[in-house]
Design an enzyme around this catalytic site. Structure first.
Site, PDB file in Angstrom:
ATOM      1  N   ARG A  23       0.834  -1.214   0.000  1.00  0.00           N
ATOM      2  CA  ARG A  23       0.000   0.000   0.000  1.00  0.00           C
ATOM      3  C   ARG A  23       0.863   1.257   0.000  1.00  0.00           C
ATOM      4  NH1 ARG A  23      -3.276   0.082   4.885  1.00  0.00           N
ATOM      5  NH2 ARG A  23      -1.550  -1.133   5.695  1.00  0.00           N
ATOM      6  N   ASN A  41      -6.327  -2.534   2.610  1.00  0.00           N
ATOM      7  CA  ASN A  41      -6.390  -3.984   2.693  1.00  0.00           C
ATOM      8  C   ASN A  41      -7.842  -4.428   2.777  1.00  0.00           C
ATOM      9  OD1 ASN A  41      -3.612  -4.327   2.698  1.00  0.00           O
ATOM     10  ND2 ASN A  41      -3.453  -4.376   4.918  1.00  0.00           N
TER      11      ASN A  41
END
Length: 98
Positions: A23, A41
């Site tokens: 990320r 997520n």
């Protein structure tokens, strides 16, 4: 789709992409491309990437996410990406990790 026109894409990234800095890496690439949105997520092991900006820049991000092998030191292991396109939203600012 006009590559210079504004668009929004939701990209579901499948593979070993959680707990490896994916990320953070995605956020850095999106900011370099001038995109707004987020990377978060999902409960099933995927990462959801929402990217908004010039369609051509979103496509560049998609290429970086899917690149095999990754020449850009992308963390994790991406198996595949599934993308849906939509119109831009007014409420997206910056690019954050959720």
């Amino acid at each position: 789709m006009d590559e210079n026109g504004s668009a929004r894409a939701v990209i579901w990234v499948h593979g070993r992409v959680q707990g490896v800095g994916f990320r953070w890496w995605t956020r850095a690439r999106a900011l370099e491309l001038g995109l707004v949105g987020h990377a978060r997520n999902a409960g099933d092991g995927r990462v959801e990437v929402v990217a908004q900006g010039e369609a051509g820049k979103i496509r560049q991000l998609m290429e970086l996410l899917e690149e095999k092998p990754s020449r850009h030191l992308r963390p994790g292991q991406v198996e595949t990406c599934a993308t849906t396109w939509g119109p831009p939203r007014e409420d997206l600012r910056g690019f954050i990790e959720k």
